[in-house]
Design an enzyme around this catalytic site. Structure first.
Site, PDB file in Angstrom:
ATOM      1  N   ASP A 120       1.004  -1.224  -0.039  1.00 34.38           N
ATOM      2  CA  ASP A 120       0.104   0.110   0.046  1.00 34.38           C
ATOM      3  C   ASP A 120       0.754   1.249  -0.065  1.00 34.38           C
ATOM      4  OD1 ASP A 120      -2.355  -1.092  -0.154  1.00 34.38           O
ATOM      5  OD2 ASP A 120      -2.845  -1.083   2.135  1.00 34.38           O
TER       6      ASP A 120
ATOM      7  N   GLU B 275       4.813  -4.142  -8.227  1.00 33.25           N
ATOM      8  CA  GLU B 275       3.925  -3.851  -7.174  1.00 33.25           C
ATOM      9  C   GLU B 275       2.399  -3.907  -7.290  1.00 33.25           C
ATOM     10  OE1 GLU B 275       5.448  -0.651  -4.640  1.00 33.25           O
ATOM     11  OE2 GLU B 275       7.561  -1.226  -5.013  1.00 33.25           O
TER      12      GLU B 275
END
Ligand code: CAA
Length: 382
Positions: free
Chosen positions: A240, A363
């Site tokens: 995140d 990612e």
């Protein structure tokens, strides 16, 4: 756009931009073509605090917030996305898990040298059979007295070729499914720690992305981050944070592509005028500028939410998804405006085009991000 930022933000942007244009811009093309990690610049960046952007000053960091973090990453990536990648992964994916989940002793042991850029960090999650499905990892760490015996085959490790301190995702309880995932910190030089060949990548070529393998590597139990079984949460929380940085990186690439396209459109003459006078080019420039601004706003919002202790998973996923797509579209239009020259290594836009592409992959792919956003939205309005 500029009014969004404080004077301190603007001063930081000017200083990072000036450093990057002076120290990195002159070598950006060569380090891409030679696939070379520029230690000489990395050392200087370490002295400026770029390797410990959000680390408190007492642990040798620069003590900045997330909004300033996005500014630093965007500015480095505007000039060299491979170095932007090094800095964002080092800060978010290596330092953040230690700062967020480490004990006081662990922070003291690893963070100061990472924050000064004397040591480089890496995040080792991906394996040949585990990418989007983070729960599918096969690496194991089996406890034996005061150490774990670690066996792992991690691939596509950003900074892998130069990393000293690696965040490794393992199974400490191979029978416990996703609940058996843990994180250990492994240091380069430990017997059994092997760095594989550097990947011959399409873009981000100045980053030494490699595999990292651990063969019966003995890692002290004190190197466990958090508790056994908390690995998936640590990883997803770090992602995140990391995805804000990748969003900023994508904005930096898009900004560079926009600037080059405008410069070229004002120089190149066709049909008796600079091509910037043609409406077809103006339409593209307008779309590019609008997209860059929208991506930057979304990345800044995600960072702002994080800085203010608000939930930021959805905002980050949206920002990373949008910025990644914007980056590819803007770089593509910059190539189009350059015509044949845009497809040549004589102009930097072909590098931006290659660099932009992976921001939709690493990612978390664009598809995984849509999944995360949809889950959040479905939950929100049910
Ligand atoms: N923060 C904290 N915890 C979270 C979380 C978050 N954002 N999202 C989920 N979790 C928790 C859940 O609450 C759940 O906990 P419990 O088991 O206690 O209930 C646990 O984590 C598992 O969550 P899910 O059930 O949602 O997991 P899932 O298997 O459905 O997967 C996913 C979710 C979003 C697909 C996730 O696996 C994911 O993001 N995958 C992509 C992984 C990725 O980005 N890989 C590449 C990274 S490495 C890299 O790119 C290299 C580099 O260096 C650049």
């Amino acid at each position: 756009m500029d009014t969004l930022y404080s004077e301190k933000n603007r001063v930081l942007r000017r200083s990072v931009r000036s450093f990057c244009e002076r120290e990195i811009m002159p070598i950006a093309k060569d380090i891409d073509q030679e696939a070379r990690f520029p230690w000489e610049v990395v050392e200087k960046m370490g002295k400026l605090g770029y390797f410990g952007i959000q680390v408190p000053k007492k642990l040798s960091g620069a003590g900045m917030d997330s909004v300033n973090y996005t500014i630093v990453i965007e500015e480095i990536s505007r000039v060299c996305a491979g170095l932007g990648l090094c800095v964002t992964v080092h800060n978010s994916m290596a330092i953040y898990p230690i700062m967020g989940f480490g004990t006081g002793e662990q922070k003291q042991k690893w963070v100061p040298s990472l924050a000064r850029g004397e040591k480089i960090g890496a995040f080792c999650l991906t394996e040949p059979n585990a990418g989007s499905d983070a729960t599918a990892i096969e690496a194991t760490a089996i406890r034996n007295g005061d150490h774990y015996v670690v066996n792992a085959n991690k691939v596509f490790v950003t900074n892998g070729g130069v990393a000293d301190i690696c965040i490794i995702f393992v199974r400490t309880d191979p029978d416990a499914g996703r609940k058996g995932t843990s994180v250990i910190v492994a240091e380069r030089g430990t017997p059994g720690f092997v760095v594989g060949d550097i990947e011959d990548l399409s873009g981000m070529r100045s980053n030494p992305v490699s595999s990292i393998r651990l063969y019966d590597c003995k890692v002290p139990v004190e190197n466990l981050l958090g508790r056994e079984g908390s690995g998936l949460k640590i990883g997803l929380q770090a992602l995140d944070v990391g995805r804000i940085g990748i969003g900023a990186q994508a904005v930096g690439i898009a900004q560079a592509a926009l600037e080059e396209a405008v410069k070229y459109a004002n120089q190149r003459r066709q049909f008796g005028v600079p091509i910037a006078k043609h409406q077809a080019i103006q339409m593209m420039i307008a779309d590019m500028a609008t997209q860059v601004d929208s991506a930057r706003l979304m990345v800044t919002r995600a960072a702002y939410l994080k800085d203010h202790g608000k939930p930021f998973t959805k905002a980050t996923a949206m920002a990373k998804l949008h910025a990644g797509e914007v980056s590819s579209q803007v770089a593509d239009m910059a190539v189009q405006i350059h015509g044949g020259y845009g497809y040549s290594k004589s102009y930097p836009v072909e590098r931006y085009y290659r660099d932009a592409r992976v921001t939709r992959i690493y990612e978390g792919t664009a598809e995984i991000h849509r999944m995360v956003i949809a889950r959040e939205v479905l939950n929100e309005y049910k």
